[in-house]
Motif scaffolding. Sequence first.
Motif, PDB file in Angstrom:
ATOM      1  N   TRP A  70       0.846  -1.188   0.000  1.00  0.00           N
ATOM      2  CA  TRP A  70       0.000   0.000   0.000  1.00  0.00           C
ATOM      3  C   TRP A  70       0.885   1.243   0.000  1.00  0.00           C
ATOM      4  O   TRP A  70       1.494   1.564   1.001  1.00  0.00           O
ATOM      5  N   TYR A  71       0.973   1.915  -1.100  1.00  0.00           N
ATOM      6  CA  TYR A  71       1.833   3.071  -1.295  1.00  0.00           C
ATOM      7  C   TYR A  71       3.302   2.674  -1.187  1.00  0.00           C
ATOM      8  O   TYR A  71       3.644   1.595  -0.701  1.00  0.00           O
ATOM      9  N   GLU A  72       4.166   3.556  -1.657  1.00  0.00           N
ATOM     10  CA  GLU A  72       5.597   3.330  -1.483  1.00  0.00           C
ATOM     11  C   GLU A  72       5.925   3.427   0.005  1.00  0.00           C
ATOM     12  O   GLU A  72       5.478   4.347   0.687  1.00  0.00           O
ATOM     13  N   THR A  73       6.686   2.483   0.519  1.00  0.00           N
ATOM     14  CA  THR A  73       6.952   2.390   1.952  1.00  0.00           C
ATOM     15  C   THR A  73       8.449   2.357   2.208  1.00  0.00           C
ATOM     16  O   THR A  73       9.176   1.625   1.534  1.00  0.00           O
ATOM     17  N   GLN A  74       8.900   3.150   3.164  1.00  0.00           N
ATOM     18  CA  GLN A  74      10.301   3.106   3.560  1.00  0.00           C
ATOM     19  C   GLN A  74      10.488   1.958   4.544  1.00  0.00           C
ATOM     20  O   GLN A  74       9.669   1.743   5.444  1.00  0.00           O
ATOM     21  N   ILE A 123       4.403  -7.689  24.177  1.00  0.00           N
ATOM     22  CA  ILE A 123       4.174  -6.904  22.969  1.00  0.00           C
ATOM     23  C   ILE A 123       5.345  -5.944  22.776  1.00  0.00           C
ATOM     24  O   ILE A 123       5.769  -5.258  23.715  1.00  0.00           O
ATOM     25  N   LEU A 124       5.871  -5.879  21.553  1.00  0.00           N
ATOM     26  CA  LEU A 124       7.003  -5.013  21.237  1.00  0.00           C
ATOM     27  C   LEU A 124       6.553  -3.556  21.221  1.00  0.00           C
ATOM     28  O   LEU A 124       5.675  -3.164  20.457  1.00  0.00           O
ATOM     29  N   LEU A 125       7.134  -2.752  22.129  1.00  0.00           N
ATOM     30  CA  LEU A 125       6.779  -1.338  22.225  1.00  0.00           C
ATOM     31  C   LEU A 125       7.747  -0.435  21.475  1.00  0.00           C
ATOM     32  O   LEU A 125       7.355   0.558  20.875  1.00  0.00           O
ATOM     33  N   ASP A 126       9.021  -0.794  21.505  1.00  0.00           N
ATOM     34  CA  ASP A 126      10.034   0.054  20.889  1.00  0.00           C
ATOM     35  C   ASP A 126      11.257  -0.795  20.585  1.00  0.00           C
ATOM     36  O   ASP A 126      11.346  -1.951  21.006  1.00  0.00           O
ATOM     37  N   TRP A 127      12.183  -0.191  19.875  1.00  0.00           N
ATOM     38  CA  TRP A 127      13.398  -0.914  19.497  1.00  0.00           C
ATOM     39  C   TRP A 127      14.589   0.020  19.643  1.00  0.00           C
ATOM     40  O   TRP A 127      14.599   1.125  19.092  1.00  0.00           O
ATOM     41  N   VAL A 128      15.580  -0.441  20.403  1.00  0.00           N
ATOM     42  CA  VAL A 128      16.820   0.311  20.580  1.00  0.00           C
ATOM     43  C   VAL A 128      17.814  -0.192  19.536  1.00  0.00           C
ATOM     44  O   VAL A 128      18.283  -1.341  19.605  1.00  0.00           O
ATOM     45  N   THR A 129      18.111   0.648  18.553  1.00  0.00           N
ATOM     46  CA  THR A 129      18.895   0.230  17.386  1.00  0.00           C
ATOM     47  C   THR A 129      20.390   0.314  17.662  1.00  0.00           C
ATOM     48  O   THR A 129      20.896   1.324  18.173  1.00  0.00           O
ATOM     49  N   HIS A 136      11.596  -2.141  10.336  1.00  0.00           N
ATOM     50  CA  HIS A 136      10.887  -0.879  10.531  1.00  0.00           C
ATOM     51  C   HIS A 136      10.192  -0.503   9.221  1.00  0.00           C
ATOM     52  O   HIS A 136      10.771  -0.633   8.145  1.00  0.00           O
ATOM     53  N   MET A 137       8.953  -0.020   9.322  1.00  0.00           N
ATOM     54  CA  MET A 137       8.183   0.373   8.135  1.00  0.00           C
ATOM     55  C   MET A 137       7.570   1.747   8.376  1.00  0.00           C
ATOM     56  O   MET A 137       7.129   2.058   9.483  1.00  0.00           O
ATOM     57  N   LYS A 138       7.542   2.561   7.310  1.00  0.00           N
ATOM     58  CA  LYS A 138       6.953   3.900   7.455  1.00  0.00           C
ATOM     59  C   LYS A 138       6.453   4.381   6.102  1.00  0.00           C
ATOM     60  O   LYS A 138       7.167   4.324   5.105  1.00  0.00           O
ATOM     61  N   ARG A 139       5.217   4.876   6.082  1.00  0.00           N
ATOM     62  CA  ARG A 139       4.684   5.484   4.869  1.00  0.00           C
ATOM     63  C   ARG A 139       5.220   6.903   4.726  1.00  0.00           C
ATOM     64  O   ARG A 139       5.691   7.500   5.712  1.00  0.00           O
ATOM     65  N   SER A 191       6.261   8.409  12.595  1.00  0.00           N
ATOM     66  CA  SER A 191       6.819   7.329  13.402  1.00  0.00           C
ATOM     67  C   SER A 191       6.844   6.031  12.606  1.00  0.00           C
ATOM     68  O   SER A 191       6.141   5.878  11.603  1.00  0.00           O
ATOM     69  N   TRP A 192       7.643   5.074  13.094  1.00  0.00           N
ATOM     70  CA  TRP A 192       7.827   3.798  12.418  1.00  0.00           C
ATOM     71  C   TRP A 192       6.893   2.743  12.993  1.00  0.00           C
ATOM     72  O   TRP A 192       6.604   2.728  14.185  1.00  0.00           O
ATOM     73  N   TYR A 193       6.470   1.839  12.113  1.00  0.00           N
ATOM     74  CA  TYR A 193       5.844   0.599  12.565  1.00  0.00           C
ATOM     75  C   TYR A 193       6.958  -0.425  12.750  1.00  0.00           C
ATOM     76  O   TYR A 193       7.905  -0.475  11.954  1.00  0.00           O
ATOM     77  N   LEU A 194       6.835  -1.277  13.786  1.00  0.00           N
ATOM     78  CA  LEU A 194       7.869  -2.243  14.091  1.00  0.00           C
ATOM     79  C   LEU A 194       7.345  -3.652  13.853  1.00  0.00           C
ATOM     80  O   LEU A 194       6.225  -3.985  14.227  1.00  0.00           O
ATOM     81  N   CYS A 195       8.166  -4.473  13.240  1.00  0.00           N
ATOM     82  CA  CYS A 195       7.792  -5.859  12.966  1.00  0.00           C
ATOM     83  C   CYS A 195       8.990  -6.723  13.300  1.00  0.00           C
ATOM     84  O   CYS A 195       9.964  -6.778  12.553  1.00  0.00           O
ATOM     85  N   ARG A 196       8.953  -7.397  14.439  1.00  0.00           N
ATOM     86  CA  ARG A 196      10.097  -8.213  14.858  1.00  0.00           C
ATOM     87  C   ARG A 196      10.148  -9.486  14.028  1.00  0.00           C
ATOM     88  O   ARG A 196       9.127  -9.988  13.550  1.00  0.00           O
ATOM     89  N   GLU A 197      11.340 -10.046  13.901  1.00  0.00           N
ATOM     90  CA  GLU A 197      11.551 -11.289  13.174  1.00  0.00           C
ATOM     91  C   GLU A 197      11.958 -12.382  14.150  1.00  0.00           C
ATOM     92  O   GLU A 197      12.960 -12.264  14.862  1.00  0.00           O
TER      93      GLU A 197
END
Length: 434
Positions: free
Chosen positions: A352-356, A371-377, A408-411, A416-422
Amino acid sequence: MSLLLILCLTACGGPEGGKGGKPSPESPDSGAISSTPPAELSADTLGGTYWTAVQHESYDDLYDRTNVSQMPTDKWWADLFLNEDRTTQFREVLGDTFNLYLTDGLWSLEADGTLHLTDAGGNRDYDMAGRFEEGRMILETAYGDIFYLEQAERPEPGGELCPANLAGTWRMTGLEENGRLSDAREKGVASILLFSSLWSELDGGRYTLQADYYFASSLDTQEPEYRRASGLLLKPLDQPLMDGISNKVWSAQLLEEDTGQELFVTLTDPYTLYLQEHDQRNGVPTVRTAVYEREYSLFPETLQLALYEEPSDSLIFYWTNPPEEVCTPLEAMAVTKLEEKGLDRLLLVGCWYETQIQFCTGEGVWDEDGILLDWVTDETLYDGTIGIDEPLWFSLSIPEGVPNLCLHMKRPWDDSWYLCRETRQSDAKPGQGG
């Protein structure tokens, strides 16, 4: 006296006194297509003929007027094939793309001289009706556009196709070397050509075809090599690709402006494409010829079904270690190594749309429910964008238990980023992304 009156009205072209030819938009009968043909006109004499458009008419509702345009121009043309076996093809081409294209069509001639063109698949949008007047064919589309066509010399073999037929997806099936055709997969190579049409203001306002080219070699080794050329510009050429090919009329050059890379393509039928790439080996010019077949989708059926089941607001579709039936058709596309010796393969598809997107190592911040709240990179391994229906491959090792990598995903309009853990899951299913 009544008979004489009818004959007089017929000779004058009707009650309005018109002389025939193009219909008057004010006339209530302007949409009717009927005319008595010359005595020599028959289905037998029409079979095998070729017609080219010399004029076009369309009614403008906004200004309540009929617009008349002369054809052909350097950007716009139309023609009609009436084949002896009663199949037909009508095409209206703007730039290098079709405005209207009747393929797998049928034609018939009624006793009153009305010509009917229909789509063999039953699509009524392609239905057309025509009449003959003073050597011209007047053809009306289902949308009310009217074309005036004149008979011309039928093009040589290949002329029933044109560069607009290139649009779509093509997959390599064979390589021709020293006059012998070999299976592409047995040679460890794969390639995909994607043609799409774009409106170009730089080219005087016209649709043009551009191509994306994917090529992979050494697929039967541990270190495949990948090449990609994007946005290749198409230039039609009035010459055949090579001797001995059935298309004797045209070919096309594909040029990547930044690198100067050239590819040359042609069609031998609507479903078969030939590609030549010129190179040098040890200072000696060489030519590689490849054969491609048309595909109706870039994605294999299994992947299409999985994408169809995704929620309509998904940003990213991902599939960990998909089956061979998904991997093989997309093996021409490069794999980005997030880890040098990654054990897993991850397929991402933009929804859905170009996504970073970013792949980042580090540590997650979790709540009491896991539940994943944040990510320290710690480190960003990949930062790029993914377009709608664009597939991207990644190689990595997904650990069991606590993840060490986060997607990390962002329109474009999000802050802000959406987070998707692997994480590794033995029952992993496609479409686990957010």
